[in-house]
Design a protein around this motif. Structure first.
Motif, mmCIF file in Angstrom:
data_model
loop_
_atom_site.group_PDB
_atom_site.id
_atom_site.type_symbol
_atom_site.label_atom_id
_atom_site.label_comp_id
_atom_site.label_asym_id
_atom_site.label_seq_id
_atom_site.Cartn_x
_atom_site.Cartn_y
_atom_site.Cartn_z
ATOM 1 N N HIS A 209 37.211 54.631 30.424
ATOM 2 C CA HIS A 209 36.769 54.994 31.769
ATOM 3 C C HIS A 209 36.246 53.767 32.521
ATOM 4 O O HIS A 209 36.569 53.565 33.693
ATOM 5 N N LEU A 210 35.437 52.967 31.843
ATOM 6 C CA LEU A 210 34.823 51.811 32.496
ATOM 7 C C LEU A 210 35.837 50.752 32.924
ATOM 8 O O LEU A 210 35.530 49.915 33.775
ATOM 9 N N THR A 211 37.029 50.783 32.356
ATOM 10 C CA THR A 211 38.076 49.831 32.751
ATOM 11 C C THR A 211 39.164 50.507 33.591
ATOM 12 O O THR A 211 40.195 49.904 33.855
ATOM 13 N N GLU B 202 41.090 52.269 36.878
ATOM 14 C CA GLU B 202 41.317 51.851 38.262
ATOM 15 C C GLU B 202 40.218 52.375 39.182
ATOM 16 O O GLU B 202 39.736 51.663 40.069
ATOM 17 N N ALA B 203 39.795 53.623 38.964
ATOM 18 C CA ALA B 203 38.757 54.220 39.816
ATOM 19 C C ALA B 203 37.445 53.449 39.720
ATOM 20 O O ALA B 203 36.778 53.208 40.733
ATOM 21 N N ILE B 204 37.068 53.053 38.521
ATOM 22 C CA ILE B 204 35.814 52.311 38.342
ATOM 23 C C ILE B 204 35.937 50.897 38.892
ATOM 24 O O ILE B 204 35.018 50.385 39.533
ATOM 25 N N ASN B 205 37.065 50.255 38.660
ATOM 26 C CA ASN B 205 37.262 48.914 39.217
ATOM 27 C C ASN B 205 37.189 48.934 40.737
ATOM 28 O O ASN B 205 36.558 48.072 41.348
ATOM 29 N N LYS B 206 37.795 49.942 41.354
ATOM 30 C CA LYS B 206 37.774 50.084 42.817
ATOM 31 C C LYS B 206 36.340 50.329 43.303
ATOM 32 O O LYS B 206 35.874 49.684 44.242
ATOM 33 N N ALA B 207 35.633 51.256 42.654
ATOM 34 C CA ALA B 207 34.263 51.561 43.051
ATOM 35 C C ALA B 207 33.357 50.346 42.881
ATOM 36 O O ALA B 207 32.524 50.055 43.752
ATOM 37 N N SER B 208 33.517 49.624 41.796
ATOM 38 C CA SER B 208 32.687 48.434 41.551
ATOM 39 C C SER B 208 32.869 47.410 42.653
ATOM 40 O O SER B 208 31.893 46.814 43.131
ATOM 41 N N GLU B 209 34.104 47.221 43.057
ATOM 42 C CA GLU B 209 34.385 46.269 44.136
ATOM 43 C C GLU B 209 33.759 46.735 45.450
ATOM 44 O O GLU B 209 33.156 45.948 46.185
ATOM 45 N N GLU B 210 33.886 48.029 45.754
ATOM 46 C CA GLU B 210 33.331 48.571 47.001
ATOM 47 C C GLU B 210 31.797 48.527 47.011
ATOM 48 O O GLU B 210 31.186 48.345 48.062
ATOM 49 N N LEU B 211 31.191 48.711 45.856
ATOM 50 C CA LEU B 211 29.725 48.750 45.764
ATOM 51 C C LEU B 211 29.078 47.366 45.760
ATOM 52 O O LEU B 211 27.888 47.232 46.054
ATOM 53 N N ARG B 212 29.852 46.370 45.447
ATOM 54 C CA ARG B 212 29.335 45.013 45.219
ATOM 55 C C ARG B 212 28.316 44.548 46.274
ATOM 56 O O ARG B 212 27.288 43.971 45.941
ATOM 57 N N HIS B 213 28.582 44.778 47.545
ATOM 58 C CA HIS B 213 27.704 44.268 48.601
ATOM 59 C C HIS B 213 26.812 45.353 49.204
ATOM 60 O O HIS B 213 26.187 45.132 50.232
ATOM 61 N N LEU B 214 26.762 46.511 48.533
ATOM 62 C CA LEU B 214 25.959 47.627 49.053
ATOM 63 C C LEU B 214 24.710 47.889 48.224
ATOM 64 O O LEU B 214 23.961 48.819 48.504
ATOM 65 N N LEU B 215 24.469 47.060 47.206
ATOM 66 C CA LEU B 215 23.352 47.270 46.284
ATOM 67 C C LEU B 215 22.357 46.120 46.364
ATOM 68 O O LEU B 215 22.737 44.975 46.602
ATOM 69 N N THR B 216 21.080 46.432 46.123
ATOM 70 C CA THR B 216 20.042 45.403 46.175
ATOM 71 C C THR B 216 19.951 44.591 44.890
ATOM 72 O O THR B 216 19.405 43.490 44.894
ATOM 73 N N LYS B 217 20.460 45.156 43.791
ATOM 74 C CA LYS B 217 20.456 44.435 42.512
ATOM 75 C C LYS B 217 21.570 44.988 41.641
ATOM 76 O O LYS B 217 22.141 46.043 41.940
ATOM 77 N N PRO B 218 21.884 44.308 40.559
ATOM 78 C CA PRO B 218 22.994 44.758 39.707
ATOM 79 C C PRO B 218 22.758 46.149 39.113
ATOM 80 O O PRO B 218 21.626 46.539 38.814
ATOM 81 N N THR B 219 23.832 46.869 38.953
ATOM 82 C CA THR B 219 23.813 48.187 38.326
ATOM 83 C C THR B 219 23.397 48.046 36.867
ATOM 84 O O THR B 219 23.807 47.111 36.183
ATOM 85 N N GLU B 220 22.581 48.976 36.396
ATOM 86 C CA GLU B 220 22.170 48.999 34.987
ATOM 87 C C GLU B 220 22.875 50.162 34.296
ATOM 88 O O GLU B 220 22.815 51.298 34.779
#
Length: 103
Positions: A73-75, A77-95
């Motif tokens: 799941h973590l690899t 396409e849906a997660i890769n797409k979401a990770s890219e979209e979220l990259r500049h919308l978060l104040t710190k890295p996802t835990e």
């Protein structure tokens, strides 16, 4: 054929901290990810929760049939797409934390 038991299940807690003015954008991306994840046969639970005590934080609660299922799941396409979209919308890295049932 291998039979999975409760002890094979992997529980996952994913904490995210959206920028104050981007919380709804982050939730929209996560809702799309949830819909895709729930299509996976190995996904047992996938829920988005607001933190009651810290409004600037949201959490995904997940359960997967096995650790291999989670890794796939973590690899995806849906997660890769979401990770890219979220990259500049978060104040710190996802835990991301993984848990196994021990009793």
């Amino acid at each position: 054929m291998t039979t999975n038991t409760r002890k094979d299940i992997v529980y996952v807690v994913v904490d995210l901290w959206p920028l104050a003015d981007k919380a709804e954008d982050v939730k929209k991306i996560l809702y799309d990810t949830i819909a895709e994840a729930k299509k996976e046969r190995t996904c047992l639970k996938y829920e988005l929760c607001d933190n009651i005590n810290e409004q600037a934080q949201v959490t995904l609660l997940q359960a997967w049939s096995t650790e291999q299922a989670l890794d796939q799941h973590l690899t995806s396409e849906a997660i890769n797409k979401a990770s890219e979209e979220l990259r500049h919308l978060l104040t710190k890295p996802t835990e991301i934390r993984r848990y196994k049932n021990i009793g």
